[in-house]
Design a protein around this motif. Structure first.
Motif, mmCIF file in Angstrom:
data_model
loop_
_atom_site.group_PDB
_atom_site.id
_atom_site.type_symbol
_atom_site.label_atom_id
_atom_site.label_comp_id
_atom_site.label_asym_id
_atom_site.label_seq_id
_atom_site.Cartn_x
_atom_site.Cartn_y
_atom_site.Cartn_z
ATOM 1 N N LEU A 63 -41.154 130.333 -1.844
ATOM 2 C CA LEU A 63 -42.223 131.367 -1.987
ATOM 3 C C LEU A 63 -42.264 132.112 -3.094
ATOM 4 C CD1 LEU A 63 -42.780 132.274 1.902
ATOM 5 C CD2 LEU A 63 -44.082 131.000 0.388
ATOM 6 N N PHE A 64 -41.048 132.796 -3.516
ATOM 7 C CA PHE A 64 -40.936 133.637 -4.525
ATOM 8 C C PHE A 64 -40.098 133.379 -5.637
ATOM 9 C CE2 PHE A 64 -40.785 135.800 -0.473
ATOM 10 C CZ PHE A 64 -42.256 136.275 -0.433
ATOM 11 N N LEU A 92 -43.643 125.339 0.587
ATOM 12 C CA LEU A 92 -43.072 125.830 1.607
ATOM 13 C C LEU A 92 -42.759 124.568 2.496
ATOM 14 C CD1 LEU A 92 -41.625 128.015 3.430
ATOM 15 C CD2 LEU A 92 -43.873 128.633 4.021
ATOM 16 N N HIS A 142 -46.553 133.249 6.001
ATOM 17 C CA HIS A 142 -46.569 131.870 5.677
ATOM 18 C C HIS A 142 -46.471 130.817 6.435
ATOM 19 C CE1 HIS A 142 -47.439 133.653 1.681
ATOM 20 N NE2 HIS A 142 -47.927 132.764 1.111
ATOM 21 N N ALA A 146 -48.149 127.749 -2.876
ATOM 22 C CA ALA A 146 -47.022 128.332 -2.257
ATOM 23 C C ALA A 146 -46.838 127.731 -0.717
ATOM 24 C CB ALA A 146 -47.148 129.893 -1.998
ATOM 25 N N LEU A 147 -48.000 127.304 -0.231
ATOM 26 C CA LEU A 147 -48.029 126.932 1.217
ATOM 27 C C LEU A 147 -47.517 125.228 1.020
ATOM 28 C CD1 LEU A 147 -51.262 128.210 2.535
ATOM 29 C CD2 LEU A 147 -49.094 128.553 3.597
ATOM 30 N N VAL A 174 -52.234 135.076 5.877
ATOM 31 C CA VAL A 174 -52.415 134.127 4.789
ATOM 32 C C VAL A 174 -53.946 133.483 5.020
ATOM 33 C CG1 VAL A 174 -51.876 132.341 3.481
ATOM 34 C CG2 VAL A 174 -49.992 133.908 4.278
ATOM 35 N N GLN A 198 -51.996 130.818 -3.724
ATOM 36 C CA GLN A 198 -51.579 130.782 -2.101
ATOM 37 C C GLN A 198 -51.336 129.431 -1.617
ATOM 38 O OE1 GLN A 198 -50.175 132.950 -0.548
ATOM 39 N NE2 GLN A 198 -50.384 134.602 -1.809
ATOM 40 N N GLU A 246 -43.620 138.597 4.627
ATOM 41 C CA GLU A 246 -44.456 137.504 3.811
ATOM 42 C C GLU A 246 -43.979 136.074 4.169
ATOM 43 O OE1 GLU A 246 -47.114 137.035 -0.015
ATOM 44 O OE2 GLU A 246 -45.856 138.815 0.242
ATOM 45 N N ALA A 247 -42.703 135.874 4.443
ATOM 46 C CA ALA A 247 -42.241 134.520 4.602
ATOM 47 C C ALA A 247 -42.696 134.023 6.098
ATOM 48 C CB ALA A 247 -40.799 134.441 4.529
ATOM 49 N N CYS A 249 -36.461 131.315 3.406
ATOM 50 C CA CYS A 249 -37.568 130.727 2.718
ATOM 51 C C CYS A 249 -38.222 131.484 1.443
ATOM 52 C CB CYS A 249 -38.952 130.684 3.727
ATOM 53 S SG CYS A 249 -38.524 129.297 5.042
#
Length: 356
Positions: free
Chosen positions: A300-301, A283, A320, A279-280, A234, A276, A316-317, A296
């Protein structure tokens, strides 16, 4: 011309099987089928007069070979493919590179990392997942029942859909200038979705072959895998996009690996970076108490994920979470079963270790 999300799509209809769309003089867009989502790969053929340079190659499947045979006899007019340029090492891009190279005499041009990864993975055939993969999935919080099932099943092998790759390739590097299709291109290197991915940036023209580094409508997968469990894709991807944003303008026609060619490359890079970062943030807010990576997906999704997409989502989790850990925004520790627990730094108990 179709417009969506501030982007312009000058060619709103993709090419039919075995056919092509002329993007610019001497630059053809072709599309190959994939048996997963996204269900297609865009490849590009650059006219060299006595032959072609193609960018990416598709999977080694009967359907892709059939479509290539139709394209070679049709829009490529029976002229040979003399060079294959790889944007990155993922199987949908590299799958038939060895077929063109070994069977049809094409040269293979790629970054060193892309070629080494691809060739290494074609030689690494496994009948059962290695212990390192099982430890990685356990650490990410994969449910015990799913982990046990995976331990007894043959995993996906790169060689299942990638033709054998002959020894030898031509390395391309950052800032190298290449002539292809009667045009000059500069190699730009991106990271995150794949290590050392190659983009071809037009010099004296507005075409940019972006591969999967920049996609319209969807975001590239930024996953972590057992080969490099501490990676921060990321962070690498955001840094690459910020660098590319300084080069991009609204006039650039981006030719991506998936979806439709589009103009507004500068705007799309801004959108992807903002996505992104959001998303961070989401999260980080979710880590108000200890969480496993497998918990998570929703922040994220926006939904729970299962089935075929589960593995990519889990990777992907972890990607991140690794970034939050790398930047000091989160801490992690292992529970008694070996699973990583992650928590926002200011919420973590004093007794929680900072890393493992």
């Amino acid at each position: 011309m179709r417009r969506a999300g501030g982007l312009h799509y000058p060619h709103p209809e993709p090419p039919a099987p075995g056919a092509s769309v002329e993007i610019a003089e001497g630059v053809l867009w072709l599309r190959l089928p994939l048996p997963f989502r996204p269900d297609h790969l865009n490849v590009y053929a650059l006219d060299e007069g006595d032959g072609w340079t193609i960018v990416d190659a598709g999977l080694d499947t009967p359907a892709c070979r059939e479509w290539w045979q139709a394209a070679l006899a049709g829009p490529l007019a029976g002229r040979p493919v003399r060079r294959v340029v790889l944007t990155h090492h993922h199987p949908d891009h590299v799958g038939l590179a060895g077929w063109f190279q070994g069977g049809l005499g094409a040269e293979l041009w790629a970054t060193r990392t892309a070629w080494l990864y691809a060739r290494m993975l074609t030689l690494d055939v496994q009948e059962r997942p290695p212990v390192e993969a099982l430890d990685f999935w356990r650490g990410a919080g994969m449910e015990a029942e799913m982990l046990a099932a995976r331990a007894e099943a043959r995993p996906f092998n790169f060689a299942d859909v990638v033709a054998p790759m002959p020894l030898g390739f031509r390395r391309i590097v950052q800032d190298e200038e290449i002539e292809a299709g009667g045009r000059r291109w500069r190699v730009e290197i991106g990271h995150g979705h794949a290590p050392e991915a190659a983009l071809l940036w037009g010099l004296g023209h507005d075409l940019v072959l972006v591969g999967d580094q920049v996609l319209p409508g969807i975001t590239p997968n930024l996953g972590v895998y057992p080969t490099e469990p501490e990676a921060d894709p990321v962070g690498a991807w955001i840094a690459s996009c910020r660098r590319l944003r300084a080069l991009a303008g609204p006039e650039h026609l981006a030719l991506p690996g998936h979806r439709l060619p589009f103009t507004g490359l500068d705007l799309r890079l801004e959108q992807l970076i903002a996505h992104q970062e959001a998303a961070l943030t989401a999260l980080g807010a979710f880590l108000d108490r200890p969480r496993r990576a497998s918990e998570c997906f929703e922040p994220l999704f926006g939904r729970r994920i299962g089935g075929a997409a589960y593995g990519l989502a889990l990777a992907e989790a972890v990607g991140h979470l690794n970034h939050l850990h790398r930047t000091g925004a989160a801490v992690r520790w292992r529970d008694s079963g070996g699973t990583w627990l992650w928590q926002r730094r200011e919420k973590a108990p004093d007794s929680a270790p900072g890393s493992g």
